[in-house]
Design a protein around this motif. Sequence first.
Motif, PDB file in Angstrom:
ATOM      1  N   ILE A   1     -54.663 -11.465 -25.139  1.00  0.00           N
ATOM      2  CA  ILE A   1     -54.506 -12.634 -24.257  1.00  0.00           C
ATOM      3  C   ILE A   1     -53.193 -13.336 -24.548  1.00  0.00           C
ATOM      4  O   ILE A   1     -52.415 -13.639 -23.644  1.00  0.00           O
ATOM      5  CB  ILE A   1     -55.698 -13.600 -24.428  1.00  0.00           C
ATOM      6  CG1 ILE A   1     -56.920 -12.983 -23.729  1.00  0.00           C
ATOM      7  CG2 ILE A   1     -55.379 -14.982 -23.846  1.00  0.00           C
ATOM      8  CD1 ILE A   1     -58.126 -13.866 -23.641  1.00  0.00           C
ATOM      9  N   GLN A   2     -52.900 -13.562 -25.833  1.00  0.00           N
ATOM     10  CA  GLN A   2     -51.656 -14.241 -26.187  1.00  0.00           C
ATOM     11  C   GLN A   2     -50.434 -13.393 -25.810  1.00  0.00           C
ATOM     12  O   GLN A   2     -49.419 -13.912 -25.364  1.00  0.00           O
ATOM     13  CB  GLN A   2     -51.630 -14.596 -27.689  1.00  0.00           C
ATOM     14  CG  GLN A   2     -52.481 -15.820 -28.033  1.00  0.00           C
ATOM     15  CD  GLN A   2     -51.965 -17.093 -27.372  1.00  0.00           C
ATOM     16  OE1 GLN A   2     -50.778 -17.236 -27.076  1.00  0.00           O
ATOM     17  NE2 GLN A   2     -52.861 -18.044 -27.115  1.00  0.00           N
ATOM     18  N   HIS A   3     -50.559 -12.076 -25.971  1.00  0.00           N
ATOM     19  CA  HIS A   3     -49.451 -11.175 -25.601  1.00  0.00           C
ATOM     20  C   HIS A   3     -49.169 -11.279 -24.094  1.00  0.00           C
ATOM     21  O   HIS A   3     -48.022 -11.392 -23.668  1.00  0.00           O
ATOM     22  CB  HIS A   3     -49.796  -9.735 -25.990  1.00  0.00           C
ATOM     23  CG  HIS A   3     -48.738  -8.756 -25.605  1.00  0.00           C
ATOM     24  ND1 HIS A   3     -47.568  -8.611 -26.320  1.00  0.00           N
ATOM     25  CD2 HIS A   3     -48.639  -7.904 -24.549  1.00  0.00           C
ATOM     26  CE1 HIS A   3     -46.799  -7.698 -25.720  1.00  0.00           C
ATOM     27  NE2 HIS A   3     -47.431  -7.255 -24.649  1.00  0.00           N
ATOM     28  N   LEU A   4     -50.236 -11.261 -23.298  1.00  0.00           N
ATOM     29  CA  LEU A   4     -50.060 -11.352 -21.850  1.00  0.00           C
ATOM     30  C   LEU A   4     -49.506 -12.724 -21.455  1.00  0.00           C
ATOM     31  O   LEU A   4     -48.608 -12.821 -20.622  1.00  0.00           O
ATOM     32  CB  LEU A   4     -51.392 -11.075 -21.130  1.00  0.00           C
ATOM     33  CG  LEU A   4     -51.843  -9.606 -21.139  1.00  0.00           C
ATOM     34  CD1 LEU A   4     -53.318  -9.477 -20.754  1.00  0.00           C
ATOM     35  CD2 LEU A   4     -50.978  -8.760 -20.206  1.00  0.00           C
ATOM     36  N   LEU A   5     -50.044 -13.790 -22.082  1.00  0.00           N
ATOM     37  CA  LEU A   5     -49.558 -15.142 -21.758  1.00  0.00           C
ATOM     38  C   LEU A   5     -48.064 -15.268 -22.024  1.00  0.00           C
ATOM     39  O   LEU A   5     -47.337 -15.922 -21.285  1.00  0.00           O
ATOM     40  CB  LEU A   5     -50.293 -16.199 -22.599  1.00  0.00           C
ATOM     41  CG  LEU A   5     -51.720 -16.580 -22.198  1.00  0.00           C
ATOM     42  CD1 LEU A   5     -52.314 -17.537 -23.218  1.00  0.00           C
ATOM     43  CD2 LEU A   5     -51.764 -17.200 -20.820  1.00  0.00           C
ATOM     44  N   SER A   6     -47.607 -14.639 -23.109  1.00  0.00           N
ATOM     45  CA  SER A   6     -46.199 -14.846 -23.481  1.00  0.00           C
ATOM     46  C   SER A   6     -45.279 -13.766 -22.906  1.00  0.00           C
ATOM     47  O   SER A   6     -44.075 -13.813 -23.127  1.00  0.00           O
ATOM     48  CB  SER A   6     -46.058 -14.931 -24.999  1.00  0.00           C
ATOM     49  OG  SER A   6     -46.705 -13.850 -25.603  1.00  0.00           O
ATOM     50  N   ASN A   7     -45.848 -12.808 -22.174  1.00  0.00           N
ATOM     51  CA  ASN A   7     -44.994 -11.757 -21.621  1.00  0.00           C
ATOM     52  C   ASN A   7     -44.972 -11.706 -20.103  1.00  0.00           C
ATOM     53  O   ASN A   7     -44.608 -10.686 -19.508  1.00  0.00           O
ATOM     54  CB  ASN A   7     -45.397 -10.386 -22.187  1.00  0.00           C
ATOM     55  CG  ASN A   7     -44.836 -10.207 -23.588  1.00  0.00           C
ATOM     56  OD1 ASN A   7     -43.683  -9.863 -23.773  1.00  0.00           O
ATOM     57  ND2 ASN A   7     -45.662 -10.497 -24.579  1.00  0.00           N
ATOM     58  N   VAL A   8     -45.346 -12.818 -19.457  1.00  0.00           N
ATOM     59  CA  VAL A   8     -45.224 -12.838 -18.002  1.00  0.00           C
ATOM     60  C   VAL A   8     -43.741 -12.921 -17.659  1.00  0.00           C
ATOM     61  O   VAL A   8     -42.954 -13.498 -18.410  1.00  0.00           O
ATOM     62  CB  VAL A   8     -45.978 -14.041 -17.367  1.00  0.00           C
ATOM     63  CG1 VAL A   8     -47.485 -13.859 -17.488  1.00  0.00           C
ATOM     64  CG2 VAL A   8     -45.542 -15.355 -17.989  1.00  0.00           C
ATOM     65  N   SER A   9     -43.371 -12.289 -16.544  1.00  0.00           N
ATOM     66  CA  SER A   9     -41.962 -12.398 -16.136  1.00  0.00           C
ATOM     67  C   SER A   9     -41.891 -12.559 -14.622  1.00  0.00           C
ATOM     68  O   SER A   9     -42.839 -12.239 -13.890  1.00  0.00           O
ATOM     69  CB  SER A   9     -41.191 -11.152 -16.579  1.00  0.00           C
ATOM     70  OG  SER A   9     -41.765 -10.021 -15.980  1.00  0.00           O
ATOM     71  N   ASP A  10     -40.770 -13.056 -14.184  1.00  0.00           N
ATOM     72  CA  ASP A  10     -40.542 -13.367 -12.782  1.00  0.00           C
ATOM     73  C   ASP A  10     -40.706 -12.100 -11.942  1.00  0.00           C
ATOM     74  O   ASP A  10     -39.996 -11.112 -12.158  1.00  0.00           O
ATOM     75  CB  ASP A  10     -39.117 -13.921 -12.654  1.00  0.00           C
ATOM     76  CG  ASP A  10     -38.920 -14.620 -11.332  1.00  0.00           C
ATOM     77  OD1 ASP A  10     -39.841 -15.343 -10.912  1.00  0.00           O
ATOM     78  OD2 ASP A  10     -37.863 -14.428 -10.713  1.00  0.00           O
ATOM     79  N   THR A  11     -41.655 -12.109 -11.018  1.00  0.00           N
ATOM     80  CA  THR A  11     -42.003 -10.905 -10.256  1.00  0.00           C
ATOM     81  C   THR A  11     -42.216 -11.281  -8.791  1.00  0.00           C
ATOM     82  O   THR A  11     -42.672 -12.376  -8.485  1.00  0.00           O
ATOM     83  CB  THR A  11     -43.311 -10.295 -10.839  1.00  0.00           C
ATOM     84  OG1 THR A  11     -43.137 -10.112 -12.246  1.00  0.00           O
ATOM     85  CG2 THR A  11     -43.645  -8.958 -10.201  1.00  0.00           C
ATOM     86  N   PHE A  12     -41.876 -10.358  -7.915  1.00  0.00           N
ATOM     87  CA  PHE A  12     -42.033 -10.543  -6.473  1.00  0.00           C
ATOM     88  C   PHE A  12     -43.499 -10.262  -6.117  1.00  0.00           C
ATOM     89  O   PHE A  12     -43.975  -9.136  -6.295  1.00  0.00           O
ATOM     90  CB  PHE A  12     -41.093  -9.554  -5.773  1.00  0.00           C
ATOM     91  CG  PHE A  12     -40.898  -9.800  -4.301  1.00  0.00           C
ATOM     92  CD1 PHE A  12     -40.722 -11.090  -3.793  1.00  0.00           C
ATOM     93  CD2 PHE A  12     -40.851  -8.720  -3.415  1.00  0.00           C
ATOM     94  CE1 PHE A  12     -40.514 -11.298  -2.435  1.00  0.00           C
ATOM     95  CE2 PHE A  12     -40.637  -8.919  -2.050  1.00  0.00           C
ATOM     96  CZ  PHE A  12     -40.468 -10.217  -1.570  1.00  0.00           C
ATOM     97  N   VAL A  13     -44.217 -11.282  -5.657  1.00  0.00           N
ATOM     98  CA  VAL A  13     -45.658 -11.109  -5.436  1.00  0.00           C
ATOM     99  C   VAL A  13     -46.139 -11.774  -4.143  1.00  0.00           C
ATOM    100  O   VAL A  13     -45.483 -12.671  -3.607  1.00  0.00           O
ATOM    101  CB  VAL A  13     -46.500 -11.735  -6.594  1.00  0.00           C
ATOM    102  CG1 VAL A  13     -46.424 -10.926  -7.866  1.00  0.00           C
ATOM    103  CG2 VAL A  13     -46.092 -13.179  -6.852  1.00  0.00           C
TER     104      VAL A  13
END
Length: 366
Positions: free
Chosen positions: A247-259
């Motif tokens: 969970i912490q890995h995902l929280l801190s590894n979000v990046s700007d993405t076209f969605v």
Amino acid sequence: MALLLQSETDFGLSLLRQQNLSESLVFSPLSIALALSLVHVAANGETRNEIREALVRGATDEQFEQHFANISAALLAAEKGTQVNIANHVFSKSGFSIKQSYLDAVKKLYNAGASSLDFSDKEASAEAINKFVRENTGDHIKKIISADSIKEDLVAVLTNALYFKADWLNKFKKESTFKREFFSSEDSKREIDFLHASMVHRSYAENDQFQVLSLPYKDETFALTIFLPKTRFGLADALKSIDSATIQHLLSNVSDTFVNVRIPKWKIETELGLNEALQSIGIKKAFSGDADLGNLADGVFVSAVTHKALIEVDEDGTKAAAATTVSISLKSAMFPIDEPIEFRADHPFLFVLSKDNHPLFVGLHH
């Protein structure tokens, strides 16, 4: 720091797993932890160790106190129209003497006020505690304790109230809100309002289990993150295997993405009794005849921990509130590509509202 974030996330996940995972719910691990930190100050020996280890594994008592004092201060420093209110209070039975050193310590560490109530007037006592909670949750949580839970042997109610209100950094357009189907299980669906944002850049991550969308508020240290299982009705299974590090890995590894974003507009309210859940994650002594809460008073134990929380998510932002009470009683009474990624949250998901990745509210939307 990473250790603390992981401990807090573990605490939230452990409590979540004790709940019914097939329905919507919300709770605040932080509000519960702050109420328990008032018990930690009261406790000695094994009773104290269990509370510390369940909340912040591997910390010393000083690190534990510093941690919750720091988080409270950081939250209260929210800016850009983000409102956070945290209030702790010790309500005690008039005529029952709580040690002054205890009241001084919780005031200094957690800014907890204290007042005594005539518990023989159950209605008035319950109303005083409920009023404190209403005033400190923007009137969202109206009642945390009922008159009939003020029993003969009750000597104190340790109370935490937490309120959060913030506007999105990127608001959703009201004219883009449409009714669509939400599928809560194979055989159950309903029409609800969905917020939409098409062909936008947002913070996004994924792994083999989840698509993750993080929506920041105007004060960007706060965000609401949705963990949407890739398997349509795979939430319960995913929650069994996901751990705090992931969970912490995902929280801190979000990046700007076209969605393309489609998420429900939602409001969830939950009331939980936490005695069993807390005991099953290791806080046992405090609830027993062997409880040592001697820094507060002799011969007392924790008779009940209750929690209420709500979250409301709409086009403009989010409101969330929580309250936790710990009842202390006398022991005698024992018992990216060019195509936008589709983020379509139309089936059950997990959500985490965080400040610098510290989970403030955790819940499930079904």
